[in-house]
Write a protein that holds these residues in place. Sequence first.
Motif, PDB file in Angstrom:
ATOM      1  N   GLY A  78     -10.363  37.867 -72.983  1.00  0.00           N
ATOM      2  CA  GLY A  78     -10.445  37.328 -71.631  1.00  0.00           C
ATOM      3  C   GLY A  78      -9.173  37.254 -70.832  1.00  0.00           C
ATOM      4  N   MET A  99     -14.004  44.285 -74.136  1.00  0.00           N
ATOM      5  CA  MET A  99     -14.094  42.864 -74.452  1.00  0.00           C
ATOM      6  C   MET A  99     -15.193  42.631 -75.487  1.00  0.00           C
ATOM      7  SD  MET A  99     -13.823  41.364 -70.530  1.00  0.00           S
ATOM      8  CE  MET A  99     -13.069  39.799 -70.954  1.00  0.00           C
ATOM      9  N   GLU A 101     -18.481  41.204 -77.173  1.00  0.00           N
ATOM     10  CA  GLU A 101     -19.743  40.815 -76.551  1.00  0.00           C
ATOM     11  C   GLU A 101     -19.892  39.302 -76.462  1.00  0.00           C
ATOM     12  OE1 GLU A 101     -22.755  42.751 -78.823  1.00  0.00           O
ATOM     13  OE2 GLU A 101     -22.093  44.772 -78.279  1.00  0.00           O
ATOM     14  N   THR A 103     -17.556  37.242 -75.451  1.00  0.00           N
ATOM     15  CA  THR A 103     -16.635  36.691 -74.464  1.00  0.00           C
ATOM     16  C   THR A 103     -17.390  35.858 -73.433  1.00  0.00           C
ATOM     17  OG1 THR A 103     -15.184  38.618 -74.705  1.00  0.00           O
ATOM     18  CG2 THR A 103     -14.875  37.257 -72.753  1.00  0.00           C
ATOM     19  N   HIS A 105     -18.896  34.440 -70.154  1.00  0.00           N
ATOM     20  CA  HIS A 105     -19.236  35.193 -68.941  1.00  0.00           C
ATOM     21  C   HIS A 105     -18.193  35.008 -67.845  1.00  0.00           C
ATOM     22  CE1 HIS A 105     -21.554  36.984 -65.692  1.00  0.00           C
ATOM     23  NE2 HIS A 105     -21.391  35.864 -65.001  1.00  0.00           N
ATOM     24  N   LYS A 107     -15.073  34.864 -68.012  1.00  0.00           N
ATOM     25  CA  LYS A 107     -13.934  35.763 -68.195  1.00  0.00           C
ATOM     26  C   LYS A 107     -14.324  37.217 -67.937  1.00  0.00           C
ATOM     27  CE  LYS A 107     -11.429  32.765 -71.395  1.00  0.00           C
ATOM     28  NZ  LYS A 107     -10.696  32.662 -72.675  1.00  0.00           N
ATOM     29  N   VAL A 108     -15.522  37.582 -68.322  1.00  0.00           N
ATOM     30  CA  VAL A 108     -16.003  38.945 -68.048  1.00  0.00           C
ATOM     31  C   VAL A 108     -16.107  39.164 -66.544  1.00  0.00           C
ATOM     32  CG1 VAL A 108     -17.906  40.571 -68.344  1.00  0.00           C
ATOM     33  CG2 VAL A 108     -17.261  39.054 -70.234  1.00  0.00           C
ATOM     34  N   THR A 111     -12.708  39.491 -64.882  1.00  0.00           N
ATOM     35  CA  THR A 111     -12.062  40.777 -65.161  1.00  0.00           C
ATOM     36  C   THR A 111     -12.644  41.878 -64.282  1.00  0.00           C
ATOM     37  OG1 THR A 111     -11.681  40.080 -67.452  1.00  0.00           O
ATOM     38  CG2 THR A 111     -11.491  42.425 -66.985  1.00  0.00           C
ATOM     39  N   ARG A 112     -13.952  41.900 -64.173  1.00  0.00           N
ATOM     40  CA  ARG A 112     -14.585  42.882 -63.275  1.00  0.00           C
ATOM     41  C   ARG A 112     -14.171  42.623 -61.826  1.00  0.00           C
ATOM     42  NH1 ARG A 112     -20.049  42.607 -66.548  1.00  0.00           N
ATOM     43  NH2 ARG A 112     -19.897  44.547 -67.747  1.00  0.00           N
ATOM     44  N   VAL A 118     -15.167  47.299 -67.274  1.00  0.00           N
ATOM     45  CA  VAL A 118     -15.314  46.468 -68.464  1.00  0.00           C
ATOM     46  C   VAL A 118     -16.328  47.084 -69.408  1.00  0.00           C
ATOM     47  CG1 VAL A 118     -16.049  44.218 -69.366  1.00  0.00           C
ATOM     48  CG2 VAL A 118     -14.673  44.337 -67.277  1.00  0.00           C
ATOM     49  N   LEU A 120     -18.213  46.118 -72.952  1.00  0.00           N
ATOM     50  CA  LEU A 120     -18.474  45.069 -73.930  1.00  0.00           C
ATOM     51  C   LEU A 120     -18.845  45.712 -75.252  1.00  0.00           C
ATOM     52  CD1 LEU A 120     -20.561  42.551 -71.759  1.00  0.00           C
ATOM     53  CD2 LEU A 120     -18.132  42.435 -72.357  1.00  0.00           C
TER      54      LEU A 120
END
Length: 406
Positions: A78, A99, A101, A103, A105, A107-108, A111-112, A118, A120
């Motif tokens: 993250g 990342m 799977e 991680t 949400h 942080k995902v 990042t996007r 990204v 996963l």
Amino acid sequence: MTVTLADVQAAQKILEGAVTPSPLLAAPKLSAMTGAKVLVKYENLHVTNAFKERGAVVRLSRLDADSRARGVIAMSAGNHAQAVAYHARRLGIPATIVMPETTPHVKVAATRGFGAEVVLDGETVAESQIRASAIALERGLTFVHPYDDPDVIAGQGTIALEMLADAPELDVILVPIGGGGLISGVAVAAKALKPSIEIIGVEAALYPSMWNALKGADLPTGGPTLAEGIAVKTAGALTREIAARLVDDIILVSEAELERAVNAYLMQQKAVAEGAGAAGLAALFAAPGRFAGKTVGLILCGGNIDPRILASIMVRELEREQKILAFRMTIADRPGMLGTIATRLGELGANILEVHHQRGFLDVPAKGATLDLTVEIRDGAHADAILTSFTESGLPCRRLDGGAGG
């Protein structure tokens, strides 16, 4: 290959204008709780809310033109992901992030939001690294390692330069450890500037990777931890070498101590800390006698926590502090019973938060019902008074948190 004070000082110049130095502030409330003189370095105040920007900027800034054009790839749970994504976009460098799977949400999505592609893959960062390495080879991308890289380590070490410039009287710096990039950089800079300072690492007890590496131990690693940002099964090779030379000790902290630390930052400092970011404070809670009377620097290294998890931690801490009481009683299933109980709780000064009425349990009489109540209370004595009052009135009850009542 190693990292020196000169490397960290050079990294500090690269960061000028790209990453704003974070404040180091006294924390009198935390000092009162722990017996140490506590100062907190607020690395959660960066754009991506974590210290990882420092190392990412140094690594990305040193890429040649061809590498910049082809792009970079990283694996992360993250914070490194967000740091690489944000500063790659700022520098015009395409970024791909792999990342786990698992991680969170938040942080995902972040990042996007910073413009990275990204992917996963895997349950752990180690599994994500396998996929990231394959993509790097396939596309000709430059791999930006989250911790086992001299530029990244040097970038993270600038935290120590700032801390000792602001508070040269520090006796100890407590540093969260995942792969070891942060503690390696901090140790290199701090020990060079002040050899007497103690550098003590902190790991989640579920992921004692550096502990195992430095102590020749074989403690198990794995499991769900609040500190997913430092949930690394294998410490880095370069970071392990630096830590072996410069780190004085490592403290392992429990999940309960991590929860307490996250809650303390929020309630006492009005600061949001993720589990990894609160690890240093968790160590103070775990071993307060060890730091009593010392001037201790904590690095609140990240604040990217799932809001739902943060809300849950707050409620759980209220239960631990006996500000919330959950208990169960068996009642006669007749009109007016709930009203009678609610009235009695009001008279006793308890505020009802939740009620669950269940008639279907086989251990309940056919003309009875089970009642689970969660109420807001003052303290443990208040809880005992409530349970005793109901029991004496013919409604035996028991706590649902493992305590004894009635």
